[in-house]
Write a protein that holds these residues in place. Structure first.
Motif, short mmCIF file in Angstrom:
data_model
loop_
_atom_site.label_atom_id
_atom_site.label_comp_id
_atom_site.label_asym_id
_atom_site.label_seq_id
_atom_site.Cartn_x
_atom_site.Cartn_y
_atom_site.Cartn_z
N SER A 1 37.47 8.26 9.04
CA SER A 1 37.86 6.97 8.65
C SER A 1 37.73 5.95 9.29
CB SER A 1 39.28 7.05 7.97
OG SER A 1 39.47 5.82 7.17
N THR A 2 38.17 6.14 10.79
CA THR A 2 38.13 5.06 11.91
C THR A 2 36.40 4.93 12.35
OG1 THR A 2 40.10 5.61 12.68
CG2 THR A 2 38.84 4.65 14.16
N GLY A 3 35.74 6.24 12.49
CA GLY A 3 34.38 6.15 13.12
C GLY A 3 33.50 5.45 12.03
N MET A 4 33.70 5.48 10.79
CA MET A 4 33.05 4.85 9.77
C MET A 4 32.89 3.30 9.96
SD MET A 4 30.64 4.84 7.32
CE MET A 4 30.05 3.47 6.46
N ALA A 5 34.10 2.60 10.47
CA ALA A 5 34.43 1.17 10.83
C ALA A 5 33.80 0.93 12.15
CB ALA A 5 35.88 1.03 10.44
N ILE A 6 34.00 1.78 13.19
CA ILE A 6 33.73 1.46 14.39
C ILE A 6 32.32 1.40 14.45
CG2 ILE A 6 33.79 1.64 17.07
CD1 ILE A 6 36.74 2.59 16.55
N ALA A 7 31.26 0.26 14.63
CA ALA A 7 30.00 0.45 14.63
C ALA A 7 29.32 -0.53 15.55
CB ALA A 7 29.25 0.31 13.26
N THR A 8 28.22 -0.40 16.04
CA THR A 8 27.63 -1.56 16.90
C THR A 8 27.61 -2.97 16.09
OG1 THR A 8 26.25 0.35 18.06
CG2 THR A 8 25.65 -2.15 18.29
N SER A 9 27.40 -2.96 14.88
CA SER A 9 27.30 -4.26 14.18
C SER A 9 28.82 -4.73 14.22
CB SER A 9 26.95 -3.85 12.73
OG SER A 9 27.60 -3.09 12.07
N VAL B 1 34.93 -2.11 7.41
CA VAL B 1 34.19 -1.59 6.39
C VAL B 1 34.02 -0.08 6.42
CG1 VAL B 1 32.10 -1.92 7.60
CG2 VAL B 1 32.01 -1.73 5.20
N GLY B 2 34.38 0.61 5.09
CA GLY B 2 34.13 2.15 5.12
C GLY B 2 35.18 3.01 5.27
N PHE B 3 36.36 2.51 5.73
CA PHE B 3 37.54 3.34 6.03
C PHE B 3 37.90 4.23 4.80
CE2 PHE B 3 39.99 0.08 3.97
CZ PHE B 3 40.80 0.67 3.00
N GLU B 4 37.45 3.88 3.58
CA GLU B 4 37.78 4.48 2.53
C GLU B 4 36.78 5.56 2.24
OE1 GLU B 4 34.82 1.42 1.14
OE2 GLU B 4 36.56 1.58 2.57
N TRP B 5 35.55 5.31 3.06
CA TRP B 5 34.46 6.24 2.66
C TRP B 5 35.07 7.76 2.75
CZ3 TRP B 5 28.64 4.88 3.05
CH2 TRP B 5 28.61 3.82 2.35
N VAL B 6 36.04 7.87 3.54
CA VAL B 6 36.59 9.39 3.60
C VAL B 6 37.12 10.19 2.44
CG1 VAL B 6 38.83 8.86 4.09
CG2 VAL B 6 37.92 10.89 5.51
N ALA B 7 37.16 9.40 1.40
CA ALA B 7 37.90 9.85 0.07
C ALA B 7 36.97 10.96 -0.54
CB ALA B 7 37.92 8.73 -1.03
N PRO B 8 35.55 10.94 -0.37
CA PRO B 8 34.72 12.04 -1.01
C PRO B 8 34.77 13.24 -0.19
CG PRO B 8 33.38 10.14 -0.78
CD PRO B 8 34.60 9.90 0.02
N LEU B 9 35.45 13.52 0.98
CA LEU B 9 35.80 14.46 1.66
C LEU B 9 36.88 15.47 1.38
CD1 LEU B 9 34.85 13.49 5.13
CD2 LEU B 9 33.57 14.53 3.65
N ALA B 10 37.64 14.90 0.31
CA ALA B 10 38.78 15.64 -0.13
C ALA B 10 38.65 17.05 -0.59
CB ALA B 10 39.67 14.90 -1.17
N GLU B 11 37.35 17.38 -1.06
CA GLU B 11 37.18 18.84 -1.55
C GLU B 11 36.86 19.67 -0.20
OE1 GLU B 11 34.39 19.79 -4.42
OE2 GLU B 11 34.80 18.00 -5.58
N GLU B 12 36.69 19.19 0.85
CA GLU B 12 36.72 20.06 2.07
C GLU B 12 37.68 19.65 3.12
OE1 GLU B 12 32.12 19.57 3.41
OE2 GLU B 12 32.48 17.71 2.26
N THR B 13 38.91 19.39 2.69
CA THR B 13 40.17 19.10 3.59
C THR B 13 41.01 20.34 3.47
OG1 THR B 13 41.30 18.03 1.97
CG2 THR B 13 40.27 16.61 3.72
#
Length: 465
Positions: free
Chosen positions: A17-25, A203-215
């Motif tokens: 969740s953190t890594g999706m947001a931390i980017a060069t941009s 941006v993208g912190f919520e993109w972790v939601a689709p990983l719920a099946e793999e937690t």
């Protein structure tokens, strides 16, 4: 039939969740926040954006607690409204969101081509872009455990580095906060306008939601998002102020796409140039690795639901990863990156991503309200407190922030006009129209074929006519 492996723990949920947001941009976006307001006070707008993103994270946490699935936002919208609406908005969000890699790869390739010259600046950027994306595709092919471990290492190293550099800068650079507070630019309007752009930093912190099946426990997804937003708020508030204060006026006015590299060189000389280049690589890798990790699961779920071609639901027989989805998204990312390199419109992508996040936060809050009414008795391991007050606040705030983005004009540090933001609304509107046409014309074909396959299987069963 092969299934996704349940191996992800809270540590990796937070790092994803953190890594999706931390980017060069985000370094460029951070300077834009500082430009709109007063650089030394950029932390105020960042914390405002972080607070509202935290409220949005609460909404996503409740939705994930209801439906812990790889389909993510699509299923949330489907249960709150209907399938067609969920397909249109879900694909609009994911495909437009993955286009962020265009800005990200542009900025990373700018960093690498400025430090490691091979051919010429243009071809160097193409070379580094392709190498970067292919590497991320490879570690995602090998499985979520490997990509998760890589994500943990890269993200936590990045966060520690940014906080450490910020503390060093505060100790060595004279930052006059009281003088900045007297600036004519320090107004409520500018604070909120900067906060609107500051949303991009999350941006993208919520993109972790689709990983719920793999937690190992789906409840960690909601908890991880909340902790990630808090961690991002602290890290960005410190680093953006430190970076702005460590750049000269000439460097700020140059409009360079690599302000963090100049900051590193100012702070540590040649060693800073190399170190910050390495950190830039890590930042891009954490962001894009999470992007591919999550969007490939979304595409897998869409293929499984016959919204995309069935081939997208294929899992690798050894690694249990959605390899077709990873391959397609990797190729799509390369194409978008090349377009961005040719057009030089990376700033446009950044502003569009901020508007897109505002849009999806409004949708998520609306889903929470709708599902409270439609399924009040359904068990929720997490529930947003204070009834519907917080979802309503999220809808109002991010709706206004999105409107503010569309009606603004993007300028550089010197005040030069780059583009009218209404073009962002036009592009997003056209893309939404394309998704509507796809849902209306193409999806029924996939659904019909799936029904025919199911009927054929029934007829072939022993004892059946």
């Amino acid at each position: 039939m092969a299934e996704l492996k349940k191996v992800i723990k809270l540590r990796t949920v937070i790092s994803a969740s953190t890594g999706m947001a931390i980017a060069t941009s985000c370094y460029v976006a951070g300077i834009q926040v500082a430009t709109i307001l007063v650089g030394e006070l950029a932390w105020i707008s960042i914390l405002v954006a972080g607070f509202f993103c935290l409220l949005s994270a609460m909404c996503f946490s409740e939705l994930t607690a209801l439906y812990p699935t790889a389909a993510g936002i699509k299923l949330f919208i489907q249960q709150a409204f209907n399938e067609k609406t969920s397909i249109v908005i879900g694909m609009f969000y994911v495909l437009l969101g993955i286009s962020m890699v265009g800005a990200e790869s542009y900025l990373l390739s700018s960093v690498l081509s400025s430090v490691f010259s091979i051919f010429n600046p243009f071809y160097d950027k193409i070379f580094w872009t392709i190498i970067f994306i292919l590497f991320i595709m490879l570690i995602n092919f090998r499985g979520v455990f490997i990509s998760g471990v890589a994500q943990d290492i890269m993200t936590y190293v990045m966060v520690a580095f940014m906080i450490g550099v910020s503390l060093y800068a505060f100790a060595t650079i004279d930052i006059n906060f009281s003088l900045a507070a007297k600036s004519a630019k320090f107004t409520f309007e500018n604070v909120m306008q900067a906060a609107a752009v500051g949303v991009f930093l999350f941006v993208g912190f919520e993109w972790v939601a689709p990983l719920a099946e793999e937690t190992t426990d789906y409840k960690t997804v909601g908890k991880g998002m909340l902790l990630a937003v808090g961690l991002l708020s602290i890290t960005y508030s410190m680093f953006i102020v430190a970076m702005f204060s460590g750049l000269t006026t000439a460097q700020l006015e140059s409009g360079s796409p690599i302000p963090h590299i100049m900051f590193g060189k100012n702070l540590f000389g040649a060693a800073g140039l190399v170190t910050f280049s390495i950190m830039s690589i890590l930042a891009s890798m954490t962001s894009f690795n999470t992007g591919i990790l999550n969007t490939s699961r979304f595409a897998y779920a869409m293929g499984r639901d016959n919204v995309l071609p069935r081939v997208f639901s294929k899992l690798h027989p050894l690694y249990a990863t959605p390899w077709v989805a990873i391959l397609f998204l990797g190729c799509f990312a390369i194409a978008i990156s090349l377009v961005t390199l040719v057009t030089d419109m990376y700033f446009f992508v950044i502003i569009m991503a901020a508007a897109l996040e505002c849009f999806i936060y409004v949708v998520a809050a609306l889903c929470v309200i709708r599902l409270r009414k439609r399924k009040p008795d359904m068990e929720r391991s997490y529930k947003v407190p204070f009834g519907i007050v917080i979802p309503v606040i999220v809808m109002a705030v991010f709706g206004l922030l999105m409107l503010g983005i569309f009606t603004d004009i993007t300028r550089d540090y010197s005040g030069k006009e780059l583009f009218n933001n209404y073009w962002v609304a036009v592009v997003m509107g056209l893309f939404l129209l394309c998704m509507f046409l796809y849902t209306a014309l193409i999806v029924p074909i996939f659904k019909k074929r799936a029904a025919e396959r199911a009927q054929t299987k029934v007829k072939r069963r022993p004892g059946k006519a």
